[in-house]
Design a protein around this motif. Structure first.
Motif, PDB file in Angstrom:
ATOM      1  N   ARG A   1       0.836  -1.211   0.000  1.00  0.00           N
ATOM      2  CA  ARG A   1       0.000   0.000   0.000  1.00  0.00           C
ATOM      3  C   ARG A   1       0.869   1.259   0.000  1.00  0.00           C
ATOM      4  NH1 ARG A   1      -3.255  -3.460   3.465  1.00  0.00           N
ATOM      5  NH2 ARG A   1      -5.222  -3.845   2.380  1.00  0.00           N
ATOM      6  N   CYS A   2       1.811   1.262  -0.939  1.00  0.00           N
ATOM      7  CA  CYS A   2       2.707   2.411  -1.056  1.00  0.00           C
ATOM      8  C   CYS A   2       2.943   2.709  -2.527  1.00  0.00           C
ATOM      9  CB  CYS A   2       4.030   2.144  -0.328  1.00  0.00           C
ATOM     10  SG  CYS A   2       5.088   0.888  -1.077  1.00  0.00           S
ATOM     11  N   GLY A   3       3.700   3.741  -2.811  1.00  0.00           N
ATOM     12  CA  GLY A   3       4.042   4.110  -4.173  1.00  0.00           C
ATOM     13  C   GLY A   3       5.417   3.604  -4.564  1.00  0.00           C
ATOM     14  N   LEU A   4       5.805   3.935  -5.771  1.00  0.00           N
ATOM     15  CA  LEU A   4       7.145   3.658  -6.291  1.00  0.00           C
ATOM     16  C   LEU A   4       7.782   4.984  -6.665  1.00  0.00           C
ATOM     17  CD1 LEU A   4       6.506   0.738  -8.821  1.00  0.00           C
ATOM     18  CD2 LEU A   4       7.868   0.597  -6.745  1.00  0.00           C
ATOM     19  N   HIS A   5       9.071   5.080  -6.470  1.00  0.00           N
ATOM     20  CA  HIS A   5       9.798   6.316  -6.759  1.00  0.00           C
ATOM     21  C   HIS A   5      11.137   5.942  -7.375  1.00  0.00           C
ATOM     22  CE1 HIS A   5      11.476  10.321  -6.075  1.00  0.00           C
ATOM     23  NE2 HIS A   5      12.525   9.716  -5.576  1.00  0.00           N
ATOM     24  N   LEU A   6      11.574   6.730  -8.334  1.00  0.00           N
ATOM     25  CA  LEU A   6      12.898   6.528  -8.919  1.00  0.00           C
ATOM     26  C   LEU A   6      13.361   7.820  -9.570  1.00  0.00           C
ATOM     27  CD1 LEU A   6      12.469   6.274 -12.259  1.00  0.00           C
ATOM     28  CD2 LEU A   6      11.597   4.049 -11.593  1.00  0.00           C
ATOM     29  N   LYS A   7      14.610   7.813  -9.963  1.00  0.00           N
ATOM     30  CA  LYS A   7      15.133   8.928 -10.752  1.00  0.00           C
ATOM     31  C   LYS A   7      15.913   8.329 -11.901  1.00  0.00           C
ATOM     32  CE  LYS A   7      19.304   9.468  -7.994  1.00  0.00           C
ATOM     33  NZ  LYS A   7      20.079  10.324  -7.121  1.00  0.00           N
ATOM     34  N   THR A   8      16.011   9.087 -12.977  1.00  0.00           N
ATOM     35  CA  THR A   8      16.809   8.655 -14.113  1.00  0.00           C
ATOM     36  C   THR A   8      17.562   9.855 -14.671  1.00  0.00           C
ATOM     37  OG1 THR A   8      16.784   7.338 -16.144  1.00  0.00           O
ATOM     38  CG2 THR A   8      15.014   8.948 -15.892  1.00  0.00           C
ATOM     39  N   TYR A   9      18.697   9.574 -15.262  1.00  0.00           N
ATOM     40  CA  TYR A   9      19.522  10.657 -15.795  1.00  0.00           C
ATOM     41  C   TYR A   9      18.835  11.356 -16.953  1.00  0.00           C
ATOM     42  CZ  TYR A   9      23.406   9.026 -12.979  1.00  0.00           C
ATOM     43  OH  TYR A   9      24.206   8.679 -11.929  1.00  0.00           O
ATOM     44  N   ARG A  10      18.936  12.667 -16.986  1.00  0.00           N
ATOM     45  CA  ARG A  10      18.354  13.443 -18.078  1.00  0.00           C
ATOM     46  C   ARG A  10      19.053  13.156 -19.412  1.00  0.00           C
ATOM     47  NH1 ARG A  10      17.538  19.474 -16.402  1.00  0.00           N
ATOM     48  NH2 ARG A  10      16.730  19.464 -18.516  1.00  0.00           N
ATOM     49  N   SER A  11      20.214  12.578 -19.349  1.00  0.00           N
ATOM     50  CA  SER A  11      20.912  12.199 -20.573  1.00  0.00           C
ATOM     51  C   SER A  11      20.435  10.837 -21.100  1.00  0.00           C
ATOM     52  CB  SER A  11      22.428  12.163 -20.323  1.00  0.00           C
ATOM     53  OG  SER A  11      22.735  11.260 -19.278  1.00  0.00           O
ATOM     54  N   ASN A  12      19.360  10.300 -20.501  1.00  0.00           N
ATOM     55  CA  ASN A  12      18.845   8.994 -20.907  1.00  0.00           C
ATOM     56  C   ASN A  12      17.351   9.086 -21.241  1.00  0.00           C
ATOM     57  OD1 ASN A  12      18.411   6.296 -21.341  1.00  0.00           O
ATOM     58  ND2 ASN A  12      19.140   5.621 -19.346  1.00  0.00           N
ATOM     59  N   PRO A  13      16.995   9.730 -22.355  1.00  0.00           N
ATOM     60  CA  PRO A  13      15.576   9.894 -22.692  1.00  0.00           C
ATOM     61  C   PRO A  13      14.856   8.577 -22.976  1.00  0.00           C
ATOM     62  CG  PRO A  13      16.967  10.671 -24.485  1.00  0.00           C
ATOM     63  CD  PRO A  13      17.880  10.384 -23.321  1.00  0.00           C
ATOM     64  N   ARG A  14      15.591   7.538 -23.389  1.00  0.00           N
ATOM     65  CA  ARG A  14      14.938   6.230 -23.584  1.00  0.00           C
ATOM     66  C   ARG A  14      14.404   5.686 -22.267  1.00  0.00           C
ATOM     67  NH1 ARG A  14      18.293   1.841 -26.194  1.00  0.00           N
ATOM     68  NH2 ARG A  14      16.320   0.770 -25.980  1.00  0.00           N
ATOM     69  N   ALA A  15      15.161   5.869 -21.190  1.00  0.00           N
ATOM     70  CA  ALA A  15      14.694   5.409 -19.879  1.00  0.00           C
ATOM     71  C   ALA A  15      13.459   6.199 -19.460  1.00  0.00           C
ATOM     72  CB  ALA A  15      15.800   5.548 -18.836  1.00  0.00           C
ATOM     73  N   LEU A  16      13.482   7.510 -19.663  1.00  0.00           N
ATOM     74  CA  LEU A  16      12.318   8.328 -19.311  1.00  0.00           C
ATOM     75  C   LEU A  16      11.084   7.843 -20.060  1.00  0.00           C
ATOM     76  CD1 LEU A  16      10.961  10.747 -17.917  1.00  0.00           C
ATOM     77  CD2 LEU A  16      11.658  12.114 -19.913  1.00  0.00           C
ATOM     78  N   ALA A  17      11.203   7.602 -21.351  1.00  0.00           N
ATOM     79  CA  ALA A  17      10.058   7.129 -22.142  1.00  0.00           C
ATOM     80  C   ALA A  17       9.551   5.789 -21.613  1.00  0.00           C
ATOM     81  CB  ALA A  17      10.448   7.023 -23.615  1.00  0.00           C
ATOM     82  N   PHE A  18      10.466   4.900 -21.264  1.00  0.00           N
ATOM     83  CA  PHE A  18      10.064   3.600 -20.712  1.00  0.00           C
ATOM     84  C   PHE A  18       9.288   3.792 -19.412  1.00  0.00           C
ATOM     85  CE2 PHE A  18      10.902   0.276 -17.602  1.00  0.00           C
ATOM     86  CZ  PHE A  18      10.291  -0.801 -18.228  1.00  0.00           C
ATOM     87  N   TYR A  19       9.834   4.578 -18.487  1.00  0.00           N
ATOM     88  CA  TYR A  19       9.163   4.767 -17.196  1.00  0.00           C
ATOM     89  C   TYR A  19       7.796   5.423 -17.374  1.00  0.00           C
ATOM     90  CZ  TYR A  19      13.681   3.566 -15.189  1.00  0.00           C
ATOM     91  OH  TYR A  19      14.854   2.926 -14.860  1.00  0.00           O
TER      92      TYR A  19
END
Length: 123
Positions: free
Chosen positions: A83-101
């Motif tokens: 009963r909680c959320g998920l949190h993460l960070k990704t490098y701004r130099s990795n737009p493929r990761a951002l799109a995936f998330y």
């Protein structure tokens, strides 16, 4: 994650190894397996109100095979059970990761000079 980090600040192998070793001592770490072979790793820090994904990476041969989507299905299930959320960070130099998330239901919470900070809320 080497290309994303190197794009921002260069790459110092000894420094990165020491950082990873220190992080591994305080954050639970898991090897991800698929089809009987190691294909990546996950570091996730459980907190009272959120599962904080510290690091997740797949080897080049394992990318694009659906392993990440299955991993995040599992993480969302774990967050729902807790009963909680998920949190993460990704490098701004990795737009493929951002799109995936973002495809996985994460939304950008804030942006700093190096990272996109993303949250997934229990749905």
């Amino acid at each position: 994650m080497k290309p994303a980090i190197a794009a921002l600040e260069g790459w110092d192998e000894a420094l990165r190894f020491a950082d990873f070793e220190q992080l591994s001592r305080r954050v639970p770490s898991y090897v991800i397996q698929a089809d009987g072979r190691d294909c990546g790793y996950l570091q996730v820090l459980p907190r009272a109100d959120v599962l904080h994904v510290v690091n997740v990476a797949f080897g080049p041969a394992s990318r694009g095979a659906g392993h990440g989507a299955r991993l995040f299905d599992w993480l969302r299930g774990a967050a729902r059970r807790r009963r909680c959320g998920l949190h993460l960070k990704t490098y701004r130099s990795n737009p493929r990761a951002l799109a995936f998330y973002q495809r996985e239901g994460f939304v950008i919470r804030c942006i700093d000079a190096r990272h996109w900070w993303l949250d997934w809320s229990r749905q």
